[in-house]
Every structure is written in structure tokens, then in C-alpha cells.
Design an enzyme around this catalytic site. Structure first.
Site, PDB file in Angstrom:
ATOM      1  N   LYS A 130       0.952  -1.146   0.037  1.00  0.00           N
ATOM      2  CA  LYS A 130       0.002   0.031  -0.122  1.00  0.00           C
ATOM      3  C   LYS A 130       0.860   1.271  -0.177  1.00  0.00           C
ATOM      4  O   LYS A 130       2.052   1.123   0.330  1.00  0.00           O
ATOM      5  CB  LYS A 130      -0.730   0.076   1.277  1.00  0.00           C
ATOM      6  CG  LYS A 130      -2.222   0.764   1.099  1.00  0.00           C
ATOM      7  CD  LYS A 130      -3.038   0.176   0.108  1.00  0.00           C
ATOM      8  CE  LYS A 130      -4.439   1.271   0.089  1.00  0.00           C
ATOM      9  NZ  LYS A 130      -5.649   0.505  -0.575  1.00  0.00           N
ATOM     10  N   ASP A 170      -7.041   4.555  -4.610  1.00  0.00           N
ATOM     11  CA  ASP A 170      -7.595   4.149  -3.280  1.00  0.00           C
ATOM     12  C   ASP A 170      -8.218   5.596  -3.138  1.00  0.00           C
ATOM     13  O   ASP A 170      -8.569   6.452  -3.867  1.00  0.00           O
ATOM     14  CB  ASP A 170      -6.704   3.705  -2.411  1.00  0.00           C
ATOM     15  CG  ASP A 170      -7.381   3.276  -1.022  1.00  0.00           C
ATOM     16  OD1 ASP A 170      -7.709   2.369  -1.275  1.00  0.00           O
ATOM     17  OD2 ASP A 170      -7.143   4.231   0.140  1.00  0.00           O
TER      18      ASP A 170
HETATM   19  P1  NDP Z   1     -12.737   7.732  -2.666  1.00  0.00           P
HETATM   20  O1  NDP Z   1     -11.821   8.957  -2.534  1.00  0.00           O
HETATM   21  O2  NDP Z   1     -13.363   7.583  -4.176  1.00  0.00           O
HETATM   22  O3  NDP Z   1     -14.001   8.140  -1.864  1.00  0.00           O
HETATM   23  C1  NDP Z   1     -13.909   8.016  -0.574  1.00  0.00           C
HETATM   24  C2  NDP Z   1     -15.318   8.416   0.281  1.00  0.00           C
HETATM   25  O4  NDP Z   1     -15.175   8.370   1.339  1.00  0.00           O
HETATM   26  C3  NDP Z   1     -15.644  10.091  -0.129  1.00  0.00           C
HETATM   27  O5  NDP Z   1     -17.030  10.093  -0.151  1.00  0.00           O
HETATM   28  C4  NDP Z   1     -15.012  10.622   1.336  1.00  0.00           C
HETATM   29  O6  NDP Z   1     -15.381  11.848   1.416  1.00  0.00           O
HETATM   30  C5  NDP Z   1     -15.452   9.642   2.028  1.00  0.00           C
HETATM   31  N1  NDP Z   1     -14.340   9.710   3.354  1.00  0.00           N
HETATM   32  C6  NDP Z   1     -12.979   9.641   3.262  1.00  0.00           C
HETATM   33  N2  NDP Z   1     -12.540   9.698   4.505  1.00  0.00           N
HETATM   34  C7  NDP Z   1     -13.525   9.982   5.312  1.00  0.00           C
HETATM   35  C8  NDP Z   1     -13.643  10.165   6.425  1.00  0.00           C
HETATM   36  N3  NDP Z   1     -12.489  10.051   7.296  1.00  0.00           N
HETATM   37  N4  NDP Z   1     -14.813  10.001   7.225  1.00  0.00           N
HETATM   38  C9  NDP Z   1     -15.882  10.245   6.301  1.00  0.00           C
HETATM   39  N5  NDP Z   1     -15.977   9.766   5.221  1.00  0.00           N
HETATM   40  C10 NDP Z   1     -14.696   9.832   4.437  1.00  0.00           C
HETATM   41  O7  NDP Z   1     -12.266   6.440  -2.167  1.00  0.00           O
HETATM   42  P2  NDP Z   1     -12.700   4.925  -2.623  1.00  0.00           P
HETATM   43  O8  NDP Z   1     -14.070   4.951  -2.814  1.00  0.00           O
HETATM   44  O9  NDP Z   1     -11.767   4.477  -3.567  1.00  0.00           O
HETATM   45  O10 NDP Z   1     -12.354   4.243  -1.263  1.00  0.00           O
HETATM   46  C11 NDP Z   1     -13.478   3.892  -0.109  1.00  0.00           C
HETATM   47  C12 NDP Z   1     -12.797   2.906   0.811  1.00  0.00           C
HETATM   48  O11 NDP Z   1     -12.814   1.674  -0.183  1.00  0.00           O
HETATM   49  C13 NDP Z   1     -11.536   2.787   1.469  1.00  0.00           C
HETATM   50  O12 NDP Z   1     -11.611   2.338   2.610  1.00  0.00           O
HETATM   51  C14 NDP Z   1     -10.695   2.394   0.309  1.00  0.00           C
HETATM   52  O13 NDP Z   1      -9.552   1.817   1.195  1.00  0.00           O
HETATM   53  C15 NDP Z   1     -11.635   1.066   0.057  1.00  0.00           C
HETATM   54  N6  NDP Z   1     -11.238   0.609  -0.902  1.00  0.00           N
HETATM   55  C16 NDP Z   1     -11.153   0.900  -2.040  1.00  0.00           C
HETATM   56  C17 NDP Z   1     -10.824   0.220  -3.433  1.00  0.00           C
HETATM   57  C18 NDP Z   1     -10.887   0.779  -4.852  1.00  0.00           C
HETATM   58  O14 NDP Z   1     -10.981  -0.015  -5.721  1.00  0.00           O
HETATM   59  N7  NDP Z   1     -11.157   2.159  -5.165  1.00  0.00           N
HETATM   60  C19 NDP Z   1     -10.611  -1.207  -3.428  1.00  0.00           C
HETATM   61  C20 NDP Z   1     -10.615  -1.676  -2.151  1.00  0.00           C
HETATM   62  C21 NDP Z   1     -11.058  -1.006  -0.906  1.00  0.00           C
HETATM   63  P3  NDP Z   1     -14.778  13.277   1.148  1.00  0.00           P
HETATM   64  O15 NDP Z   1     -14.974  13.515  -0.114  1.00  0.00           O
HETATM   65  O16 NDP Z   1     -15.279  14.079   2.091  1.00  0.00           O
HETATM   66  O17 NDP Z   1     -13.187  12.994   1.491  1.00  0.00           O
END
Ligand code: NDP
Length: 451
Positions: A130, A170
Site C-alpha cells: 500500500k 484508493d
Molecule cells: P474515494 O476517494 O473515491 O471516496 C472516498 C469516500 O469516503 C468519499 O466520499 C469521502 O468523502 C469519504 N471519506 C473519506 N475519508 C473519510 C472520513 N475520514 N470520514 C468520512 N468519510 C470519509 O475512495 P474509494 O471509494 O476508492 O475508497 C473508499 C474505501 O474503499 C476506502 O476504505 C478504500 O481503502 C476502500 N477500497 C477501495 C478500493 C478501490 O478500488 N477504490 C478497493 C478496495 C477497497 P470526502 O469527499 O469528504 O473525502
């Protein structure tokens, strides 16, 4: 757990915490895996003799580096970059890059540790890693994001390669960032290879990679629901996040007949009692991906929806909950509220979104609960499929990729059943995923000697 297993976990954790002080997320992730695998280690003492667990928690390599860049006002900014190369026993390192202000070594190590087991579960040959930075793309111009990505890759390129380490997206790293990172990698290394996944379709990306994590989480949830004779049809679903994973989890849940009533970001959540539809989800994609707006704007566009600033969606009554935002976003109190409101299935799209207390509440209530390392593995699995297509210089159709994604999620579910079914028939997906992911990596490490 036997007395031996209990003592093993406690003494292991004492040493781990002393050696890695302040890394609370890493401690949490290790304890969860250790608790599942300790009885297995007791049954197979050669794994204890080989100190497999002690080796697994020590990253093969940690790279930390300065990332200097200039903002639009001409002011110099300094961020910190990371790549944790955790385990390469079953394939080249593979894992996403996160750009978020909260990124630190503990978060990088917990994610790389989890990734090792997740990648093993996919059945594809990928090790665990990571990376990321405490840089937040939020509020930055495209030019600033590009300058940052170029500086980040100028250092990272020395440590990655298509047969060494293949990063992906991510939190905070989507198509735009992967493009800038890939462009700089190609320029510096003078090679067009599949060293990053999540690439654009015109330059080596796989069809369905953007959708894969969210869709895969729904495919996994479908398998879970089927064990109780249920499906998504007619169910109310609460989703957190509004990013890549949340958008496509919502889309697929809707396609499978569910009513999705919430989305969120770090400022609050929206509740739409009418449920999302195709037009609304397209608007969310435009809002978050094109104009990079806030989820509060959804409630302005669709007045039947209500915005709850500073809150998380877990108090909304639902049948199925899908946390798709970030780690530790669902605590014990919120888990209790979900169970009390009749929620009977929690499928994690994010990595480690439920706290240990929340997981204990779900399991004690005997509801369906899957950890992210099982249910969100479709993202990295499809990255693995992107790597195969790049190596073969071929492009598969969306139907071909979707069929493989479906098969992989169903195989992961079967592995969880095999190792996680308890005496009373309850499926402990945490135990199942941890043991199934662990065995392959552990035996590969034994085979390869003391490296
Ligand atoms: P994005 O950046 O596309 O979206 C993240 C979302 O989560 C946004 O809506 C963001 O809001 C919100 N968020 C981030 N930090 C916080 C926080 N501290 N409290 C509340 N909301 C928060 O990321 P992904 O959708 O790609 O990733 C989301 C999750 O999925 C993560 O845990 C990631 O590790 C996991 N994941 C992702 C994969 C992928 O293929 N993308 C694969 C496997 C797991 P804001 O806009 O306000 O920051």
C-alpha cells in the site's frame, strides 16, 4: 479459543505494540487476523517454528520520501510519500495509493497488511502493498494535483515495476491521479507497461475496473444473502461514502432490486427516503467525479432528500448496510443501532470500516457480516485482470471481465464458508477470510525459505 491461543495472541500483541508504538490501526488489523489464525497455528506447529506470523507483520520494505511541489500561488509545499511493500510470497507487490490528509505510517501498514490476505483470497498471484501521501487533492486545482503526482512518482518509480510492484487507486486517487502518475512513470522509465492499474480505457485500462470494487461487494453480499434464502430484491440499503466504491455499490444494489437510501462524505450524509434511481446516481457521479462537489448538494437538487451535517448514516432503518468510506467509520453504538433497527447484513466495501466493538456486536447478534478483505476484493481482483490483459496485450469485453469478477467473488465466499462455518452453522466471515487468506501466503513463505 484455547488457553495456548489466547496467551499467544496477548504475548504477540505486547511485543508488536512495543516495537511499533502509536500505530493503532496497524495493531487493530494484526489483532483481528491473529485472533482468527492463532488456533490454526496451534494445530500446525511448523508455522510457529517458522515464525510465520512474526515475519508477516514485518514489512519486507518501507519506503518513506519527501514530496516537494509548488502550489498555484508559487508557494513551496512539502508532503510525505509512502510505499509499504509488505509481502511478496505469492506474487509482485500489489495495492492502492491513498492521498488523504490522515495518511500516516500506521494507516499504510494496516492497509498493506490487510492487502496481503485480500490478494491471497482473490486466487490471483499478487503480493501485498500500500502507498500514499498526506496530500489531500480536495480543493486543489488540476494543475496542483498534476505537479504533486509528478513529484510523487519521480521518487516512487525507482521502487515499482510490472514484475515488482503494481500500484492502483484508493481514497483520493481516481482516474485523474492515476493518469498523471502513469504519465510521469512512462516518461521517466521510457516504457509503456502495466505498472499501474486503474488506467484509462484508451491506454491499457480494463473495462469494469472503476465499477469492480462496488459491484464485487454486491456480488459477495448476494452470496451471503443467499445463505439465508434472501436477495437484494426489495431490501432497503444504507451506504456510506460517495466515492468510487460507494457509487458503484449503490448502482449494482439498485440494479439487483434494492432501494438505496443514503450516501455520505466526510461532512455528513444524505437520506433519500424515495431511494436513488438511475438519474440520481448519474448526478452523484457528475457531482463527485466531474465537479468534485459535496454530497450536501444532492439534497439541494432533490428536495425530498434530507442532509444531516456532521453525522453518519447508521441510524437510518435498513435491511442491509454497506460501509464504503473509510476505516473505523462504524462504531459499537452505531452497530447496536443498526441491529436494533432490523439490519441483518453488513457487507464492507471500505477497508476496516467497522471497529472491533462493532464487529463483536454484529457477530453476537448472529447477523451476516463480511470484512472488507473478503467483500471488497473485487477491486484488486480486477486490477489483477488488468495486469493479465496488459501482459497479453489484449482487451477483454465487459462481459468477460464481469464473469471473472463474479466467479472470483463466489470463490472467495466459498473459501469463507470452508474455514469460517462454526459448529452452530453461523458463518464467521472474519475467521473464514483470515484463515483462507493466511494459509496460502504462509505455506509459500515456508516453501521459499528464510527470506
Ligand atoms: P474515494 O476517494 O473515491 O471516496 C472516498 C469516500 O469516503 C468519499 O466520499 C469521502 O468523502 C469519504 N471519506 C473519506 N475519508 C473519510 C472520513 N475520514 N470520514 C468520512 N468519510 C470519509 O475512495 P474509494 O471509494 O476508492 O475508497 C473508499 C474505501 O474503499 C476506502 O476504505 C478504500 O481503502 C476502500 N477500497 C477501495 C478500493 C478501490 O478500488 N477504490 C478497493 C478496495 C477497497 P470526502 O469527499 O469528504 O473525502
Amino acid at each position: 479459543m484455547t488457553k495456548f491461543a489466547e496467551q499467544y495472541v496477548e504475548s504477540f500483541m505486547t511485543k508488536l505494540i512495543a516495537k511499533n508504538p502509536g500505530e493503532s490501526e496497524f495493531h487493530q488489523a494484526v489483532r483481528e487476523v491473529l485472533t482468527s489464525v492463532a488456533p490454526y497455528l496451534e494445530a500446525y506447529p511448523y508455522l510457529l517454528d517458522n515464525k510465520i506470523m512474526e515475519r508477516m507483520v514485518e514489512p519486507e520494505r518501507v519506503i518513506m520520501f519527501r514530496v516537494p511541489w509548488m502550489d498555484d500561488r508559487g508557494e513551496i509545499q512539502i508532503n510525505r510519500g509512502y510505499r509499504v511493500q509488505m509481502n511478496s510470497a505469492i506474487g509482485p507487490y500489489k495495492g492502492g495509493i491513498r492521498f488523504h490528509s490522515s495518511v500516516n505510517l500506521s494507516i499504510m501498514k494496516f492497509l498493506a497488511f490487510e492487502q496481503t490476505f485480500k490478494n491471497s483470497l482473490t486466487t490471483l498471484p499478487m503480493g501485498g502493498a500500500k502507498g500514499g501521501s498526506d496530500f489531500s487533492p480536495r480543493g486543489k486545482s488540476d494543475a496542483e494535483v498534476m505537479r504533486f503526482c509528478q513529484s510523487f512518482m519521480t521518487e516512487l518509480q525507482r521502487h515499482i515495476g510490472q514484475d515488482t510492484d503494481v500500484p492502483a487507486g484508493d481514497i483520493g486517487v481516481g482516474g485523474r491521479e492515476v493518469g498523471f502518475l502513469f504519465g510521469q512513470y512512462k516518461r521517466l522509465r521510457d516504457e509503456f507497461t502495466g505498472t499501474l492499474t486503474g488506467k484509462g480505457l484508451a491506454w491499457g485500462g480494463s473495462l469494469l475496473r472503476p465499477q469492480a470494487t462496488g459491484y464485487g461487494t454486491c456480488y459477495f453480499a448476494q452470496e451471503m444473502l443467499a445463505t439465508r434464502g434472501k436477495s437484494f430484491e426489495g431490501q432497503t440499503v444504507v451506504i456510506s461514502g460517495a466515492g468510487n466504491v460507494a457509487q458503484y455499490a449503490a448502482e449494482k444494489a439498485m440494479q439487483l432490486g434494492a432501494k438505496v437510501v443514503t450516501l455520505s462524505d466526510s461532512d455528513g450524509f444524505v437520506y433519500d427516503p424515495d431511494g436513488l434511481n438511475e438519474e440520481k446516481i448519474e448526478y452523484v457521479k457528475y457531482l463527485k467525479n466531474a465537479i468534485r462537489g459535496r454530497i450536501s448538494e444532492y439534497a439541494k437538487k432533490y428536495p425530498t432528500a434530507q442532509y444531516f451535517p456532521g453525522e453518519r448514516p447508521w441510524k437510518i432503518k435498513c435491511d442491509i448496510a454497506m460501509p464504503c468510506a473509510t476505516q473505523n467509520e462504524l462504531n459499537g453504538e452505531q452497530a447496536r443501532a443498526l441491529v436494533a433497527n432490523g439490519c441483518y447484513c453488513v457487507a464492507e466495501g471500505a477497508n476496516m470500516p467497522s471497529t472491533p466493538e462493532a464487529i463483536a456486536i454484529f457477530q453476537e447478534a448472529r447477523i451476516l457480516y463480511s470484512p472488507g478483505k473478503a467483500s471488497n476484493a473485487g477491486g484488486v481482483a480486477t486490477s489483477g485482470l488488468e495486469m493479465s490483459q496488459n501482459s497479453m496485450r489484449q482487451k477483454w469485453t465487459a462481459e468477460e471481465v464481469d464473469a471473472q469478477l463474479h466467479r472470483i467473488m463466489s470463490d472467495i465466499h466459498a473459501a469463507c464458508l470452508k474455514y469460517g462455518t462454526e459448529e452452530d452453522g453461523y458463518i464467521n466471515y472474519v475467521k473464514g477470510a483470515n484463515i483462507a487468506g493466511f494459509i496460502k501466503v504462509a505455506n509459500a513463505m515456508v516453501d521459499q525459505g528464510l527470506v
